[in-house]
Scaffold this motif. Structure first.
Motif, PDB file in Angstrom:
ATOM      1  N   LEU C 260      74.205 -38.178  12.481  1.00 50.29           N
ATOM      2  CA  LEU C 260      73.071 -39.322  10.645  1.00 50.29           C
ATOM      3  C   LEU C 260      71.627 -37.768  10.654  1.00 50.29           C
ATOM      4  O   LEU C 260      71.158 -38.201  10.666  1.00 50.29           O
ATOM      5  CB  LEU C 260      72.678 -40.215  10.987  1.00 50.29           C
ATOM      6  CG  LEU C 260      72.142 -40.730  12.061  1.00 50.29           C
ATOM      7  CD1 LEU C 260      71.377 -42.192  11.227  1.00 50.29           C
ATOM      8  CD2 LEU C 260      72.162 -40.223  13.881  1.00 50.29           C
ATOM      9  N   HIS C 261      70.996 -37.195  12.022  1.00 52.27           N
ATOM     10  CA  HIS C 261      69.693 -36.753  12.181  1.00 52.27           C
ATOM     11  C   HIS C 261      69.899 -35.192  11.943  1.00 52.27           C
ATOM     12  O   HIS C 261      68.577 -34.884  11.333  1.00 52.27           O
ATOM     13  CB  HIS C 261      69.542 -36.977  13.597  1.00 52.27           C
ATOM     14  CG  HIS C 261      69.116 -38.259  14.428  1.00 52.27           C
ATOM     15  ND1 HIS C 261      68.782 -39.206  13.454  1.00 52.27           N
ATOM     16  CD2 HIS C 261      69.533 -38.842  15.110  1.00 52.27           C
ATOM     17  CE1 HIS C 261      68.839 -40.712  14.457  1.00 52.27           C
ATOM     18  NE2 HIS C 261      69.403 -40.056  15.020  1.00 52.27           N
ATOM     19  N   ALA C 262      71.035 -34.465  12.472  1.00 59.13           N
ATOM     20  CA  ALA C 262      70.428 -33.676  11.198  1.00 59.13           C
ATOM     21  C   ALA C 262      71.905 -32.516  11.954  1.00 59.13           C
ATOM     22  O   ALA C 262      73.085 -33.479  12.010  1.00 59.13           O
ATOM     23  CB  ALA C 262      69.952 -32.311  13.073  1.00 59.13           C
ATOM     24  N   SER C 263      72.527 -31.724  10.316  1.00 55.33           N
ATOM     25  CA  SER C 263      73.540 -31.055  10.891  1.00 55.33           C
ATOM     26  C   SER C 263      73.768 -30.024  11.889  1.00 55.33           C
ATOM     27  O   SER C 263      73.213 -29.695  12.085  1.00 55.33           O
ATOM     28  CB  SER C 263      73.347 -30.281   8.923  1.00 55.33           C
ATOM     29  OG  SER C 263      73.087 -29.244   8.623  1.00 55.33           O
TER      30      SER C 263
END
Lengths: 173, 522, 296
Positions: C260-263
């Protein structure tokens, strides 16, 4: 063994004892067995910092410790900050600078700040913010808290007197 | 999720707005939801003069977390939409977003101002507060800084946001959820009003006790009530004992009593002042009779009452109280024994909605004007807040330190939702942010310095002229940061239309923009 | 949420702990600093039958220099590492990385052994260990073995430590002459686990790069050594173009996941950005400039 055992510790300068199962968290032991409800339970997973106490002189999250781990240890909780009815400079400063609103994070903030100021007695504002990032607050936006810690640091540095803690080595243990 | 359209003249005057929105309220609607959809109905036009408004609200239930009122209750969403639209309009017209706002403010001479959706704005000077914010932030210098930053290839943005800050829910607004036809039925019982109560009394030893109806959680009601009562009775705030416990079985209260909707500043302080004045009135009559001095010559100060211009010790509050409690037969004829006064303050203008769903959903309306400067790291897309200035009109400010605490706390609360906090789900509906490791509440290191100023236009509808401000900048922070980031990225064609703005999402927007061939300027 | 019941032992020495581990095998979990395990107990995501608490085994906490390496007992507190003058002068990369590890109160309890044995993919210490020729001393009742870092981190939160064994000591090589170091991290908030973190160490020989070491955290199932990027510097040099190429190569070498924080793409991109920043800083230090640790 999983059965309750006797544990003894010093809390705020007083000898205290009680019974605890190994799985009893230190924060629950302090609050419910010792009646020291100043330390708060916020998240129980070590993020919010409301449970912060001093363990052998160093700030630690008491929701991540077992009470049995404190057997034989020297603890300080927020109740131990004031001496002989006189508020600690940190407490005075929180009062004067509106460093608290609901007060839930406040014991954690005070204990974390206390430890931090021993390690860094003359911090910059950014250093204070970095240190206080260990404790979450929803009410204040931190501005009053940062002001309070800065003011307390100054008062503690210039205070002549008997603060023996200033002579203890930071980071020891 | 919202779709919004705006119609305006080329000179920046807004003529109309149309909004259609879908609120995901989670698994079921839990009271007071779906208030999130229409709580700010009275101030749906914000501080702007346009009178043509179409609002089409939908509530959608899904298998996600329930929603409920949080600080700012729907206003964070409302002003994110409105203020982004104003900035998009400014971009379209090539005008300074400050100027576009100036051209659309409700003017100081127009108060009390009735909005198209039924709100009645009590007081305000939006242009003056706005200019104060621009001045305090050094807006022109920020734009200069932006010019030189841009020529050096830096991503520097200046954002503005303004809002009308509603306080004190009129209970009638809740009934908007019912069809007007239902409300028109004879058996239907309308809802309306907003009240708060307070009691002030003096015990036989002269100790003053004030009892609140608001049950606060750290907003400083005790301190403020002590100030108000001390002021009226001529004693020190430290001499007032404030009781903030609430027991609805034994204490005075009303269906709307409590701490929410920023109501204490407005109805709470009014009730406290009125109760204190009622009691003071009685003390005056009593002291006047005892000292044979006309009421207008009596002075209450330092815990005693004296006759103006005369030397002499007068009577202490304790002596007065002693008389009232111990020797009731000596009271002036017709005076009710006892030294206690209760006031219940209610708004006269808190009516039920009309047949067209128009309702004065709040009772006092403050104003907020904010300026934020940001710089974005072009490599990491990290957002750094360089300045954050906020000017508030919450009417008369009773305790500046407490007011600042609420404003700064509210600002970070709003920024939290704009930059870090999210109830996130994956594409399979799995909840991803179930602990504080992933639900990111901002810490002291993330919190910007918030510079707070006040510009007070007293409310004509409250006893002391105060309005509520507990929610305040939680309503504007998402808008101002979204505008600042969009302003920084305007040369790249990136506009923020979704929150939270995370570094990863922002970077993807930047990448998409960098790869899109740009036609035309800006 | 409170922990489930467990049998509890607090051995007074490493030997006693190993005795217990030998007896209970896979039923036992070791409790070091508790900053990772106790939350799992509180959530009841972990419900071991036996807890062996190492916090009273005094012989497991020490910092000493021997034969070109600094040896740290597994129970050495992160806080002790943070304030150790020996670590600051001989293992400055570890000292710098420590500032990124959680917060002061978590470092009071957290240990180096706990962090390495837990091997969270986003943790800083495994990246430092991976960037250096770290040796891990793993002991069982029957004896001990020394495992090199290339064999220690096996997979997602899995190390070479087997049931019945315990990590007792970590040995890191002291800073070589003409060397520079840097630790760069990007996280959402101060003190959070890294979205991506890079540990860098370069040793110069005149204008050339005698050795380059790069490791990433947050960009794969475990800390990753970026050998392909190191080679670019060792074969080419330390000028900006080699640094840029190494950074680009690093981004290709990592194996990030999305959360959810980074791709995935953003993590790859951060790898490149942070590798470049870390290398530039390390090279500056190696060349004598920038003696102070830089704060972000």
């Amino acid at each position: 063994m999983a059965e309750p055992g006797k544990i003894r510790m010093t809390v705020n300068g007083q000898a205290r004892e009680g019974w605890a199962e190994p799985r009893r968290l230190l924060v629950d032991f302090l609050r419910e067995d010792l009646g020291l409800t100043g330390t708060h339970v916020g998240c129980e997973h070590g993020i919010c910092g409301a449970c912060t106490v001093l363990f052998n002189g160093e700030a630690a999250r008491s929701c991540l410790m077992l009470a049995v781990q404190a057997d034989g240890a020297d603890l300080m909780t927020v109740e131990g900050l004031a001496r002989d009815g006189k508020l600690h400079p940190l407490q005075e400063a929180f009062w004067e600078h509106h460093g608290l609103q609901c007060g839930f994070c406040t014991p954690g903030m005070l204990m974390a700040a206390y430890d931090f100021l021993r390690v860094n007695p003359d911090p910059t504002e950014q250093e204070i913010r970095e240190a206080l990032s260990a404790v979450l607050c929803r009410c204040t936006g931190y501005q009053g808290i940062v002001r309070a810690v800065k003011a307390a640091a100054e008062r503690m540095r210039t205070r002549l007197g008997d603060d023996m803690e200033r002579n203890r080595a930071p980071g020891a243990g | 999720m919202a779709y919004r359209e705006l119609a305006a003249r080329n000179d920046g005057t807004i003529l109309a707005m149309r909004s259609r929105w879908y609120d995901n309220v989670g698994g079921y609607v839990r009271s007071p939801e779906p208030g999130c959809t229409f709580r700010p109905i009275g101030n749906w036009v914000g501080p702007y003069r346009f009178t043509n408004l179409a609002a089409d609200a939908h509530v959608v239930m899904t298998n996600k977390s329930l929603t409920g009122p949080n600080r700012g209750y729907a206003c964070g969403h409302l002003y994110f939409e409105i203020e982004r639209m104003v900035d998009l309009l400014s971009l379209r017209l090539g005008m300074d977003p400050a100027e576009v706002r100036r051209r659309n403010f409700i003017q100081p001479g127009q108060f009390p101002y009735r909005t198209p959706s039924g709100g009645l704005y009590d007081s305000g000077d939006y242009p003056a507060a706005f200019e104060r914010a621009l001045e305090a932030a050094g807006y022109h210098k920020l734009r200069e800084e932006q010019k030189s930053a841009r020529s050096a290839g830096r991503l520097y943005g200046v954002g503005l946001a303004v809002a009308v800050d509603p306080s004190v829910s009129n209970m009638g607004y809740v009934t908007i959820a019912l069809d007007p036809a239902v409300r028109a039925r004879p058996e239907y019982l309308p809802k309306s009003g907003a009240i708060e109560s307070a009691t002030v009394k003096i015990d036989p030893l002269g100790k003053v006790i004030a009892i609140l109806g608001t049950a606060p959680q750290g907003q400083g009601h005790q301190t403020i009530v002590a100030q108000i009562v001390a002021d009226e009775l001529g004693v020190a705030p430290g001499d007032i004992t404030v009781v903030d416990e609430m027991d609805t079985f034994t204490r005075v209260w009303g269906i709307s009593s409590g701490t929410y909707s920023s109501r204490f500043g407005s109805v709470g302080t009014s009730a406290a002042a009125l109760a204190a004045r009622k009691l003071k009135d009685k003390l005056v009559r009593l002291a006047s009779a005892l000292t044979e001095t006309p009421a207008e010559n009596l002075v209450f100060a330092d815990g005693r009452v004296t006759a103006r211009g005369e030397s002499g010790h007068g009577l202490t509050l304790k002596e007065l109280a002693g008389r009232a409690h111990w020797n009731t037969q000596s009271l002036p004829p017709g005076m009710e024994p006892g030294l206690e006064a209760t006031a219940v303050f209610g708004f006269p203008l808190a009516d039920s909605p009309d047949a067209k769903d128009r309702v004065n959903s709040s009772n006092t309306y403050g104003f907020i004007a904010e300026v934020m400067a940001v710089e974005i790291d072009p490599e990491t897309a990290a957002i750094k807040i360089l300045r954050y200035v906020t000017v508030h009109d919450a009417g008369v400010i009773i305790n500046p330190l407490i007011a600042e605490g609420q404003i700064v706390g509210g600002a970070l609360h709003g920024l939290g939702g704009a930059l870090w906090e999210e109830l996130a789900y994956d594409s399979e509906g799995q909840f991803l942010s179930g602990t504080f490791m992933d639900y990111l509440v901002p810490s002291a290191k993330e919190a910007p310095l918030v510079e707070v100023e006040h510009l007070a236009t007293p409310s004509p509808f409250t006893t002391l002229g105060a309005k509520g401000l507990g929610e305040a900048s939680s309503m504007t922070a998402p808008a101002v940061v979204a505008n600042a980031v969009s302003d920084a990225l305007a040369p790249l064609g990136v506009q923020i239309t979704e929150l939270p703005i995370t570094p990863s999402r922002l970077w993807h927007l930047l990448e998409a923009a960098r790869q899109t061939p740009r036609i035309g300027s800006r | 949420m409170k922990p489930p019941r467990f049998d509890y032992h607090a051995p007074a020495s490493a030997a006693e702990a190993l005795e217990l581990l030998g007896r209970y095998g896979a039923d036992a979990r070791l409790l070091a600093g508790g900053q990772s395990l106790v939350p799992l107990l509180n959530f009841r995501l972990s419900a071991p039958a036996v807890i062996v608490d190492l916090n009273r085994a005094a012989d497991l906490a020490y910092i000493r220099e021997e034969n070109g390496r600094v040896r740290l007992g597994a129970m050495t507190r992160q806080r002790a590492i943070e304030f150790s003058p020996l670590v600051k002068s001989r293992l400055p990369l570890l000292a710098e990385a420590t500032r990124w590890v959680g917060h002061l109160p978590t470092r009071t309890r957290g240990t180096i052994g706990g962090s390495l044995a837990h091997s969270d993919p986003a943790a800083e210490y495994p990246a430092v260990a991976t960037a250096l020729d770290t040796e891990f001393v793993i002991r069982a009742r029957t004896g001990e073995r020394v495992v090199r870092v290339t064999e220690f981190f096996v997979g997602l939160m899995t190390t070479a430590v087997q049931p019945g064994e315990m990590l007792v000591e970590v040995r890191l090589p002291v800073l070589a002459p003409n060397s520079g170091w840097a630790f760069e991290e990007f996280s959402r908030r101060r003190g959070d686990f890294a979205i991506v973190g890079i540990a860098a160490m370069v040793t110069t020989e005149g204008d050339r790069c005698r050795s380059a070491r790069l490791a990433a955290c947050g960009a794969g199932p475990a800390a990753m050594r970026l050998r392909g990027a190191e080679e670019i510097l060792e074969q080419g040099g330390l000028d900006d173009r080699y640094v840029d190429d190494a950074a680009a190569r690093a981004a290709e070498l990592v194996d990030p996941s999305a959360d959810l924080h980074a791709s995935v793409e953003y993590r790859r991109h951060l790898t490149r950005v942070l590798t470049r920043r870390a290398l530039k800083h390390a090279v500056d230090r190696a060349r004598g400039a920038g003696a102070q640790p830089r704060r972000s």
